[in-house]
Design an enzyme around this catalytic site. Structure first.
Site, PDB file in Angstrom:
ATOM      1  N   LYS A  54      37.989   0.179  71.233  1.00 49.25           N
ATOM      2  CA  LYS A  54      38.239   1.545  71.950  1.00 49.25           C
ATOM      3  C   LYS A  54      37.406   1.758  73.184  1.00 49.25           C
ATOM      4  O   LYS A  54      38.086   2.378  74.066  1.00 49.25           O
ATOM      5  CB  LYS A  54      37.897   2.587  70.889  1.00 49.25           C
ATOM      6  CG  LYS A  54      38.723   2.696  69.517  1.00 49.25           C
ATOM      7  CD  LYS A  54      38.230   3.665  68.615  1.00 49.25           C
ATOM      8  CE  LYS A  54      39.287   3.438  67.200  1.00 49.25           C
ATOM      9  NZ  LYS A  54      38.409   4.202  66.202  1.00 49.25           N
ATOM     10  N   GLN A  98      33.481   7.329  64.045  1.00 50.90           N
ATOM     11  CA  GLN A  98      34.255   6.315  63.432  1.00 50.90           C
ATOM     12  C   GLN A  98      33.988   6.473  62.116  1.00 50.90           C
ATOM     13  O   GLN A  98      32.625   6.683  61.349  1.00 50.90           O
ATOM     14  CB  GLN A  98      33.561   4.912  63.952  1.00 50.90           C
ATOM     15  CG  GLN A  98      34.265   3.671  63.405  1.00 50.90           C
ATOM     16  CD  GLN A  98      35.817   3.708  63.682  1.00 50.90           C
ATOM     17  OE1 GLN A  98      36.272   3.905  64.868  1.00 50.90           O
ATOM     18  NE2 GLN A  98      36.610   2.931  62.859  1.00 50.90           N
ATOM     19  N   ASP A 121      40.820  12.328  67.181  1.00 51.80           N
ATOM     20  CA  ASP A 121      41.431  11.832  66.014  1.00 51.80           C
ATOM     21  C   ASP A 121      42.500  12.685  65.138  1.00 51.80           C
ATOM     22  O   ASP A 121      43.107  12.175  64.329  1.00 51.80           O
ATOM     23  CB  ASP A 121      40.286  11.646  65.064  1.00 51.80           C
ATOM     24  CG  ASP A 121      39.668  10.002  64.985  1.00 51.80           C
ATOM     25  OD1 ASP A 121      40.634   9.211  65.203  1.00 51.80           O
ATOM     26  OD2 ASP A 121      38.726   9.977  64.654  1.00 51.80           O
TER      27      ASP A 121
HETATM   28  N1  GUN Z   1      38.511   4.464  60.575  1.00 55.25           N
HETATM   29  C1  GUN Z   1      39.608   3.819  60.319  1.00 55.25           C
HETATM   30  N2  GUN Z   1      40.466   4.243  61.084  1.00 55.25           N
HETATM   31  C2  GUN Z   1      40.009   5.530  61.974  1.00 55.25           C
HETATM   32  C3  GUN Z   1      40.610   6.370  62.790  1.00 55.25           C
HETATM   33  O1  GUN Z   1      41.600   6.456  63.109  1.00 55.25           O
HETATM   34  N3  GUN Z   1      39.572   7.033  63.381  1.00 55.25           N
HETATM   35  C4  GUN Z   1      38.203   7.239  62.812  1.00 55.25           C
HETATM   36  N4  GUN Z   1      37.459   8.013  63.394  1.00 55.25           N
HETATM   37  N5  GUN Z   1      37.780   6.385  62.085  1.00 55.25           N
HETATM   38  C5  GUN Z   1      38.523   5.359  61.520  1.00 55.25           C
END
Ligand code: GUN
Length: 292
Positions: A54, A98, A121
């Site tokens: 990311k 995350q 998100d």
């Molecule tokens: N863990 C797995 N997928 C995601 C996501 O799309 N966003 C976040 N913050 N954590 C994740």
């Protein structure tokens, strides 16, 4: 294989290029460089990989990337304090914590603390609620990316039967809301659904988000259906390296489906591209600028 392959890598690359152009234009015309802050608590190997990609993608799109790593033993108060600082920081347009978080931290308390207009998100209850009632919102990246893949092969979604396998807050529920907003007739099926295969077989559009390797077999798929495989499961191999497989038995499904996403190279790349898109949207929304 008769199914058309939905090339998530290519579609995501095109979206990332469009986002980068948008970022250039914002810098030139408004002197704004959007910034994305990503927080990782602990050392989960998969999460480390995601967070690194990311950050890299954010920089490649011409945006600012802020990475915060807290030890696995960090307290909830420390994490909430960091969220408050990012909420107040004008250089930060998007905040992503995350998941999963360590068990001693209440993930809901953390998600609730993120400013909804920086919630790239789309997990804050305000954004989830706006999506549910059909108002403009920051939308979760994986379902939003999946919708883009569906539209790439079928622009006319009204009246189609859609079945979503899985009811998580991150994928299943927002995916169902997006399909509903596109005038599909939507069923959300899950581990307690009777005869999952028969329900899945009704779908013109089948989205699998259950986290069970190759669970969706040949007889789960209506001939010609669009199959979107959200699963990313690492299964053991004799060389010890492991291999990524989706929730769909790809070889079997691609004999029956009309179009199908591969794993890897399907939904995964779209999630990151949509995160970048959401960061630019958040930067514009916060400043009252029109969205393109
Ligand atoms: N863990 C797995 N997928 C995601 C996501 O799309 N966003 C976040 N913050 N954590 C994740």
């Amino acid at each position: 294989m008769s199914a058309r392959l939905i090339d998530g890598k290519k579609i995501a690359a095109d979206l990332r290029a469009a986002v980068a152009l948008d970022v250039d234009e914002l810098a030139e015309t408004r002197k704004i460089t959007p910034g994305l802050a990503v927080v990782l608590v602990g050392e989960d190997p998969a999460s480390q990989v995601y967070v690194r990609s990311k950050g890299k993608a954010t920089l490649e799109a011409g945006m600012k990337s802020f990475e915060h790593r807290l030890p696995a033993g960090a307290t909830q108060a420390e994490l909430l304090d960091l969220v408050q600082r990012m909420n107040a920081d004008d250089a930060v347009d998007g905040i992503l914590v995350q998941l999963p978080l360590p068990a001693h931290i209440d993930a809901n308390a953390v998600l609730d603390a993120i400013r909804p207009d920086k919630d790239v998100d789309g997990f804050h209850p305000i954004n989830a609620g706006k999506l549910a009632v059909g108002r403009p919102a920051l939308v979760p990246c994986t379902p939003w990316g999946s919708m883009r893949l569906i539209r790439a092969v079928e622009p006319k979604l009204a009246g189609k039967r859609a079945v979503v396998l899985g009811r998580s807050n991150i994928v299943g529920k927002p995916m169902a809301q997006l399909l509903l907003a596109a005038d599909c007739t939507v069923t959300v099926a899950h581990s307690k659904t009777n005869d999952l295969a028969a329900v899945a077989r009704e779908a013109d559009i089948l989205v699998a988000a259950v986290g069970r390797p190759a669970m969706v077999g040949r007889d789960w798929i209506k001939p010609g259906a669009i199959v979107i495989d959200v699963g990313i499961n690492r299964v053991p191999t004799p060389d010890g390296k492991g291999r990524l497989v989706g929730d769909v038995d790809f070889a079997a499904a691609s004999d029956v489906a009309g179009a199908i996403t591969p794993v890897p190279g399907g939904v995964g790349p779209m999630t990151i591209a949509c995160l970048l898109e959401n960061t630019v949207r958040a930067a514009k929304l916060r400043r009252g600028l029109a969205l393109t």
